[in-house]
Design an enzyme around this catalytic site. Structure first.
Site, PDB file in Angstrom:
ATOM      1  N   ARG A 563     -35.479 -44.611   6.036  1.00 42.11           N
ATOM      2  CA  ARG A 563     -34.138 -44.127   6.001  1.00 42.11           C
ATOM      3  C   ARG A 563     -33.331 -45.145   6.642  1.00 42.11           C
ATOM      4  NH1 ARG A 563     -33.559 -39.816   2.008  1.00 42.11           N
ATOM      5  NH2 ARG A 563     -31.486 -40.055   2.995  1.00 42.11           N
ATOM      6  N   VAL A 564     -31.669 -45.258   6.048  1.00 40.57           N
ATOM      7  CA  VAL A 564     -31.065 -46.150   6.537  1.00 40.57           C
ATOM      8  C   VAL A 564     -29.579 -45.287   7.070  1.00 40.57           C
ATOM      9  CG1 VAL A 564     -31.757 -48.185   5.517  1.00 40.57           C
ATOM     10  CG2 VAL A 564     -30.052 -46.913   4.392  1.00 40.57           C
ATOM     11  N   ASP A 565     -29.942 -44.054   6.723  1.00 35.25           N
ATOM     12  CA  ASP A 565     -28.880 -42.971   7.109  1.00 35.25           C
ATOM     13  C   ASP A 565     -29.497 -42.125   8.243  1.00 35.25           C
ATOM     14  OD1 ASP A 565     -30.687 -41.265   6.028  1.00 35.25           O
ATOM     15  OD2 ASP A 565     -29.365 -40.922   4.116  1.00 35.25           O
ATOM     16  N   ASP A 566     -28.639 -40.979   8.554  1.00 33.23           N
ATOM     17  CA  ASP A 566     -28.966 -40.405   9.720  1.00 33.23           C
ATOM     18  C   ASP A 566     -29.958 -39.362   9.646  1.00 33.23           C
ATOM     19  OD1 ASP A 566     -27.327 -41.716  11.468  1.00 33.23           O
ATOM     20  OD2 ASP A 566     -25.625 -40.680  11.025  1.00 33.23           O
TER      21      ASP A 566
END
Ligand code: 6R9
Length: 695
Positions: A563-566
């Site tokens: 993932r590149v988000d939170d």
């Protein structure tokens, strides 16, 4: 910064993320200390015998089919759809879509105007084809020796009885039904019963806490909640009905009252007389459902009518109600199942996922049954009574296709080969992996030890939102590379974009997006179409944004990098860092919290929480425990932090934004890679945090 924020902000943040869009160290195997400079060149070929019998037996055959699926999606998918039962065919347009926010509201429709029923296609249709006597489900309980089975004809009877009961109590087309059950056969039965009458099921994983369950019930306001009194997980009993009771109290405080709690008596775990009961609201399944007729008219619904809601974690504290509709989802799960697992009618298929997650929806229930497959449903824990349980089950039912998650593979790998080699596993022919990137050493162990180097591995990349597989090997068609999900499924156009949303060609890495819709795509977030557009379609206009980083190698293979988000991925379960943070700050002594993911040998990612206490409150072991408990109570045990790091302050920019990049480095002890800390409002907090690292 806690528990809220808009999701676009995180896209800006991404430029910060060193692990996001680059080639992941996890894929490169650093997670288990491997040195794999040549991973990209490591090709594992399917045997010639395997390829010859496969549905798609060469790269060339795939390429032809893939090209057709992209050049003529309407023709490609309508041909496949014609093999299913439709009460009425679709309008002239097979699909219509707008996924470009700049051109107006995002909308995706497949087979609009057609009427069908997923339950009919998954159950009745197989019986009509002469397979009523075929086993639809084998059920294996928590204790070895507890088992059961249902043929397709018996499954239909059970589904119809429940469907009739639900109608009798007033559930009708479009109503929501929340299902909070362990992996009993009653769970897929309940899903199918809802589908049969056009009700929208929302399954909540039975590991979620009362608060999480309440949050979901409040959002979708079901007419009925279906649960059971208790379940045993390994040696431990869990009182599910009590969790539901508590959730319903919470719901009524919020103005949502549920009039009926249908409770299955799970005698193997707990007796009736020990179950708390609320007369008027609670009804025993066994007292009512068997009294209803075993036939039930199908409710024919539009292809675009909702089939189910499934809540998943996002970047903010509030879970998102991912909505899937009927026709496209049906065709997509059936087709992906068939090709990615090279399905043959003689297969015995076992997916270890729980129906509380998307994998259990698409690949325990719908995909396999739509193909008339025999499915193993397992209620227990994979390491109970010992780490050989999975292979015991494989031998017992002669499982041919075994689909699981890297976290389980890693934990079994750690327990040693003897647990595996003790069993024959001769029946296995295909293995599958899902939930997170599989590190090459786990891949190899799965391949060599579990599959005796005979079984191709389908490493299926997909999401709750995508409904079904998006990037996956077709096991007989091309060589695999350990750790790569390989190539896109038919009709799927993955693209890798840079920070500015520009497509990058050839060998590259960046953000994974999808061009154009596919039949299994989710259509909206329940009650919040704005958030749907903002989260998934605004970050990179013109594309669906997956939230994952990805690289493509010189041979065109895709390597998902996480993932590149939170959002963090713990044992294959998606959890928003904001959800954990808001659970922590609900503790009266916690002033602020920031959560990051760190590499974890078994779970893939572990949960690492930085906690600032209310002024003057001293750190203590007792307080640490009560913070962890707060998370267990609010979300569920699977979200409990692995580490609480006491933080006198958090590193923030002058505008007050927490710099997670720095926290990630501190958490993973990469102190010489902290980068530029000069933009922090108070750079000295970093030193304070480092000093408190091992407290
Ligand atoms: C099916 C499911 C989705 C997220 C996804 C990605 C990760 C899933 C993967 C994988 C690499 C795979 N993920 N499968 N990453 N390789 N084969 O897990 O859905 O719970 O919504 O999670 O899981 O990060 O974005 P969901």
């Amino acid at each position: 910064a806690v528990g809220g924020g808009d999701e676009l902000r995180h896209v800006e943040d991404m430029a910060d993320l060193p692990s996001g869009a680059g080639k992941s160290s996890r894929v490169k195997g650093v997670i288990l200390g491997e040195s794999l400079a040549s991973e990209e060149d490591d090709l594992v070929f399917p045997s010639r015998d395997f390829s010859q019998q496969a549905l798609v037996s060469s790269l060339q055959q795939y390429q032809e089919m893939y090209k057709r699926s992209i050049d003529d999606p309407a023709g490609f998918w309508s041909e496949i759809a014609s093999e299913f039962h439709w009460k009425k065919k679709w309008d002239s347009e097979v699909y219509s879509e707008n996924i470009d926010v700049s051109k107006g509201t995002v909308m995706i429709e497949w087979f609009k105007g057609a009427t069908t029923n997923v339950c009919y296609n998954a159950v009745d249709r197989n019986i009509e084809a002469g397979n009523g006597g075929k086993i639809a489900m084998y059920w294996e309980g928590n204790e070895p020796g507890q088992d059961g089975q249902l043929t397709y004809a018996q499954l239909l009877d059970k589904v119809c009885q429940l469907a009739n009961y639900l109608k009798h109590v007033g559930v009708s087309k479009g109503d929501a039904v929340v299902i909070y059950l362990p992996m009993l056969m009653e769970l897929p039965i309940a899903m199918l019963a809802c589908a049969r009458i056009g009700a929208i099921h929302s399954v909540v994983f039975a590991g979620f806490s009362a608060e999480s369950l309440a949050q979901r019930i409040i959002d979708c306001k079901p007419k009925v909640v279906i649960t059971c009194n208790a379940v045993r997980r390994g040696a431990k009993p869990i009182f599910l009905k009590e969790i539901v009771d508590n959730a319903l109290v919470e719901c009524s405080k919020n103005g949502v009252s549920v009039g009926l709690c249908l409770t299955y008596e799970n005698q193997l775990a707990m007796t009736r007389k020990d179950t708390k009961w609320q007369d008027g609201r609670d009804v025993w399944w066994q007292d009512v459902v068997p009294n209803f007729p075993t036939t039930c008219e199908v409710e024919w619904v539009d292809a675009e009518d909702p089939l189910f809601l499934l809540y998943t974690s996002g970047s903010t504290g509030k879970p998102k109600g991912v909505l899937h509709t009927t026709g496209g989802y049906m065709i997509y799960t059936a087709t992906t199942f068939k090709y990615a697992f090279d399905y043959k009618p003689s297969d015995i298929y076992w997916c270890t996922a729980d129906c509380g997650w998307i994998t259990g929806h698409s690949y325990v229930t719908y995909g396999p049954l739509l193909n008339g497959a025999t499915v193993v449903v397992f209620e227990g824990a994979p390491n109970y009574p010992d780490s050989g349980r999975c292979w015991d089950i494989v031998d017992k039912y002669k499982v041919t296709i075994f689909y699981t998650a890297p976290t389980l593979i890693r934990s079994l790998m750690r327990d040693g080969n003897e647990y595996v080699t003790r069993y024959s596993r001769k029946s296995l022919r295909i293995l599958g992996s899902v939930g997170e990137p599989i590190n090459p050493s786990a891949w190899r162990w799965f391949f060599n030890v579990v599959g005796d180097s005979q079984c191709p591995i389908s490493d299926t990349w997909w999401q709750t939102e995508t409904g079904g597989f998006m990037i996956t090997p077709l096991p007989g068609a091309w060589p695999q590379k350990p750790g790569s999900a390989t190539f896109p499924f038919f009709g799927v156009q993955p693209v890798i974009v840079d920070e500015k949303g520009k497509e990058i060609e050839g060998e590259c890495s960046g953000y994974l997006c999808i061009k154009k819709s596919w039949p299994g795509a989710f259509r909206t977030l329940y009650g919040d179409h704005d958030r749907y557009e903002t989260t998934y379609f605004k970050p990179f206009p013109g594309y669906y944004f997956t939230g994952d980083g990805c690289s493509r190698d010189k041979d065109g293979y895709h390597w998902l990098t996480g993932r590149v988000d939170d959002v963090i991925n713990v044992s294959g379960h998606r959890i928003g860092t904001a959800e954990i943070e808001s659970a922590l700050v609900s503790h009266p002594l916690c002033a602020e919290a920031a959560v990051v993911g760190v590499e974890h040998e078994v779970k893939g990612q572990g949960i690492y929480a930085f906690v600032t206490l209310v002024e003057g409150v001293p750190y203590s072991e007792e307080l640490r425990k009560s913070l962890v408990l707060a998370v267990r109570n609010q979300i569920g045990a699977f979200a409990a932090p692995d580490k609480i790091h006491w933080a006198p302050g958090l590193p923030k920019t002058r505008s007050g934004k927490i710099m997670r990049r720095i926290l990630r480095k501190i958490a993973s002890k990469q102190l010489n890679e902290l980068g530029d800390t000069s933009t922090l409002a108070d750079p000295s907090v970093v030193d304070q945090l480092i000093a408190l690292s091992d407290c």
